[in-house]
Design a protein around this motif. Structure first.
Motif, PDB file in Angstrom:
ATOM      1  N   LEU A  23       0.826  -1.214   0.000  1.00  0.00           N
ATOM      2  CA  LEU A  23       0.000   0.000   0.000  1.00  0.00           C
ATOM      3  C   LEU A  23       0.856   1.258   0.000  1.00  0.00           C
ATOM      4  O   LEU A  23       0.574   2.220  -0.727  1.00  0.00           O
ATOM      5  N   ILE A  24       1.908   1.264   0.803  1.00  0.00           N
ATOM      6  CA  ILE A  24       2.807   2.420   0.823  1.00  0.00           C
ATOM      7  C   ILE A  24       3.476   2.589  -0.541  1.00  0.00           C
ATOM      8  O   ILE A  24       3.537   3.683  -1.089  1.00  0.00           O
ATOM      9  N   TRP A  25       3.953   1.501  -1.073  1.00  0.00           N
ATOM     10  CA  TRP A  25       4.644   1.528  -2.368  1.00  0.00           C
ATOM     11  C   TRP A  25       3.717   2.086  -3.448  1.00  0.00           C
ATOM     12  O   TRP A  25       4.087   2.966  -4.207  1.00  0.00           O
ATOM     13  N   ASN A  26       2.529   1.556  -3.505  1.00  0.00           N
ATOM     14  CA  ASN A  26       1.604   1.938  -4.569  1.00  0.00           C
ATOM     15  C   ASN A  26       1.121   3.376  -4.440  1.00  0.00           C
ATOM     16  O   ASN A  26       0.984   4.073  -5.430  1.00  0.00           O
ATOM     17  N   ASN A  27       0.851   3.805  -3.219  1.00  0.00           N
ATOM     18  CA  ASN A  27       0.233   5.106  -3.036  1.00  0.00           C
ATOM     19  C   ASN A  27       1.198   6.266  -2.897  1.00  0.00           C
ATOM     20  O   ASN A  27       0.844   7.392  -3.228  1.00  0.00           O
ATOM     21  N   ILE A  28       2.374   6.032  -2.416  1.00  0.00           N
ATOM     22  CA  ILE A  28       3.304   7.145  -2.200  1.00  0.00           C
ATOM     23  C   ILE A  28       4.523   7.043  -3.114  1.00  0.00           C
ATOM     24  O   ILE A  28       4.765   7.906  -3.952  1.00  0.00           O
ATOM     25  N   ILE A  29       5.282   5.985  -2.961  1.00  0.00           N
ATOM     26  CA  ILE A  29       6.549   5.876  -3.686  1.00  0.00           C
ATOM     27  C   ILE A  29       6.338   5.820  -5.186  1.00  0.00           C
ATOM     28  O   ILE A  29       7.050   6.470  -5.947  1.00  0.00           O
ATOM     29  N   ASN A  30       5.339   5.066  -5.640  1.00  0.00           N
ATOM     30  CA  ASN A  30       5.086   4.961  -7.068  1.00  0.00           C
ATOM     31  C   ASN A  30       4.715   6.321  -7.666  1.00  0.00           C
ATOM     32  O   ASN A  30       5.104   6.643  -8.783  1.00  0.00           O
ATOM     33  N   MET A  40      13.673   9.658 -14.454  1.00  0.00           N
ATOM     34  CA  MET A  40      14.470   8.438 -14.501  1.00  0.00           C
ATOM     35  C   MET A  40      14.233   7.793 -15.861  1.00  0.00           C
ATOM     36  O   MET A  40      13.321   8.165 -16.583  1.00  0.00           O
ATOM     37  N   SER A  41      15.072   6.833 -16.133  1.00  0.00           N
ATOM     38  CA  SER A  41      14.946   6.188 -17.435  1.00  0.00           C
ATOM     39  C   SER A  41      13.609   5.456 -17.521  1.00  0.00           C
ATOM     40  O   SER A  41      13.083   4.961 -16.529  1.00  0.00           O
ATOM     41  N   GLY A  42      13.078   5.410 -18.706  1.00  0.00           N
ATOM     42  CA  GLY A  42      11.789   4.767 -18.930  1.00  0.00           C
ATOM     43  C   GLY A  42      11.812   3.301 -18.590  1.00  0.00           C
ATOM     44  O   GLY A  42      10.829   2.760 -18.094  1.00  0.00           O
ATOM     45  N   GLU A  43      12.931   2.660 -18.820  1.00  0.00           N
ATOM     46  CA  GLU A  43      13.038   1.231 -18.548  1.00  0.00           C
ATOM     47  C   GLU A  43      12.977   0.941 -17.047  1.00  0.00           C
ATOM     48  O   GLU A  43      12.279   0.034 -16.616  1.00  0.00           O
ATOM     49  N   LEU A  44      13.697   1.726 -16.243  1.00  0.00           N
ATOM     50  CA  LEU A  44      13.681   1.537 -14.792  1.00  0.00           C
ATOM     51  C   LEU A  44      12.278   1.792 -14.239  1.00  0.00           C
ATOM     52  O   LEU A  44      11.778   1.038 -13.409  1.00  0.00           O
ATOM     53  N   TYR A  45      11.632   2.828 -14.725  1.00  0.00           N
ATOM     54  CA  TYR A  45      10.264   3.129 -14.277  1.00  0.00           C
ATOM     55  C   TYR A  45       9.325   1.990 -14.657  1.00  0.00           C
ATOM     56  O   TYR A  45       8.472   1.586 -13.854  1.00  0.00           O
ATOM     57  N   ASN A  46       9.465   1.431 -15.848  1.00  0.00           N
ATOM     58  CA  ASN A  46       8.612   0.321 -16.280  1.00  0.00           C
ATOM     59  C   ASN A  46       8.820  -0.916 -15.414  1.00  0.00           C
ATOM     60  O   ASN A  46       7.854  -1.615 -15.083  1.00  0.00           O
ATOM     61  N   VAL A  47      10.065  -1.192 -15.039  1.00  0.00           N
ATOM     62  CA  VAL A  47      10.351  -2.353 -14.188  1.00  0.00           C
ATOM     63  C   VAL A  47       9.695  -2.170 -12.823  1.00  0.00           C
ATOM     64  O   VAL A  47       9.032  -3.067 -12.301  1.00  0.00           O
ATOM     65  N   ILE A  48       9.859  -0.992 -12.236  1.00  0.00           N
ATOM     66  CA  ILE A  48       9.266  -0.717 -10.919  1.00  0.00           C
ATOM     67  C   ILE A  48       7.738  -0.774 -11.008  1.00  0.00           C
ATOM     68  O   ILE A  48       7.070  -1.344 -10.132  1.00  0.00           O
ATOM     69  N   ASN A  49       7.189  -0.219 -12.047  1.00  0.00           N
ATOM     70  CA  ASN A  49       5.740  -0.236 -12.239  1.00  0.00           C
ATOM     71  C   ASN A  49       5.220  -1.662 -12.414  1.00  0.00           C
ATOM     72  O   ASN A  49       4.177  -2.021 -11.864  1.00  0.00           O
ATOM     73  N   ASP A  50       5.936  -2.491 -13.176  1.00  0.00           N
ATOM     74  CA  ASP A  50       5.525  -3.882 -13.372  1.00  0.00           C
ATOM     75  C   ASP A  50       5.559  -4.664 -12.065  1.00  0.00           C
ATOM     76  O   ASP A  50       4.666  -5.470 -11.785  1.00  0.00           O
ATOM     77  N   ILE A  51       6.595  -4.441 -11.262  1.00  0.00           N
ATOM     78  CA  ILE A  51       6.699  -5.144  -9.980  1.00  0.00           C
ATOM     79  C   ILE A  51       5.539  -4.756  -9.066  1.00  0.00           C
ATOM     80  O   ILE A  51       4.922  -5.613  -8.434  1.00  0.00           O
ATOM     81  N   SER A  52       5.235  -3.471  -9.006  1.00  0.00           N
ATOM     82  CA  SER A  52       4.142  -3.053  -8.129  1.00  0.00           C
ATOM     83  C   SER A  52       2.786  -3.515  -8.657  1.00  0.00           C
ATOM     84  O   SER A  52       1.858  -3.734  -7.884  1.00  0.00           O
ATOM     85  N   ARG A  53       2.662  -3.722  -9.943  1.00  0.00           N
ATOM     86  CA  ARG A  53       1.401  -4.186 -10.520  1.00  0.00           C
ATOM     87  C   ARG A  53       1.145  -5.653 -10.213  1.00  0.00           C
ATOM     88  O   ARG A  53       0.008  -6.064  -9.983  1.00  0.00           O
ATOM     89  N   VAL A  54       2.191  -6.481 -10.195  1.00  0.00           N
ATOM     90  CA  VAL A  54       2.004  -7.912  -9.962  1.00  0.00           C
ATOM     91  C   VAL A  54       2.169  -8.306  -8.498  1.00  0.00           C
ATOM     92  O   VAL A  54       1.949  -9.466  -8.143  1.00  0.00           O
TER      93      VAL A  54
END
Length: 176
Positions: free
Chosen positions: A118-125, A133-147
């Motif tokens: 919840l913290i990750w999704n609502n604040i850090i994300n 930041m690079s688009g690739e790093l953001y996509n990796v972080i976004n994918d991890i938080s999505r799954v």
């Protein structure tokens, strides 16, 4: 319970799982069908588990035909029908008060993981999306938080399944 309900309205209400049961006076059963039906829709969309939706037609057909069978039962049979929750939900309300004491470690880990998510999704994300930041790093972080919810639910299912198997094995060993 009275059986004097319109055949047409029973048919119309039975198109929505649980509504036909509620119309006929089976409130607990109707609520159960609705909760399971819409709960599966919610879970499959929230966790992005599309194959879970394949269970919906089974629930719909069972609810529809169960309602229609109740409607066309004889008066004697209808009077004997009881309004109970599906899957013994009455018993789940009477949950063992010491369940959290018995499973402190498991409950604690689950709550910590849920809190981190919840913290990750609502604040850090949100912050990461605004940072450069690079688009690739953001996509990796976004994918991890999505799954993350799928992974957590998967782990919970495995742990509960393992406990059920171990409990059944112990029960079988005691009977032998």
């Amino acid at each position: 319970m009275k059986k004097e309900k319109s055949k047409f309205l029973t048919f119309c209400f039975s198109m929505l799982p649980g509504a036909g049961h509620m119309y006929m006076g089976f409130m607990k059963m109707g609520l159960s069908f609705m909760a399971v039906f819409f709960g599966l829709i919610f879970l499959s969309s929230w966790l992005s588990i599309g194959p879970l939706l394949f269970v919906l037609p089974l629930i719909w057909f069972y609810s529809f035909f169960d309602c229609m069978n109740k409607r066309y039962s004889t008066d004697e049979e209808f009077l004997l029908l009881e309004d109970d929750y599906l899957f013994s939900l009455d018993e789940l309300v009477k949950i063992d008060k010491g369940i959290f004491k018995k499973n402190k470690m498991f409950s604690g880990i689950l709550l910590v993981l849920l809190g981190i998510y919840l913290i990750w999704n609502n604040i850090i994300n949100s912050l990461l999306g605004r940072m450069h930041m690079s688009g690739e790093l953001y996509n990796v972080i976004n994918d991890i938080s999505r799954v993350a919810p799928q992974i957590i639910i998967g782990v919970v299912i495995i742990v509960v399944g393992a406990k059920l198997i171990i409990g059944k094995k112990k029960e079988c060993d005691l009977n032998d």
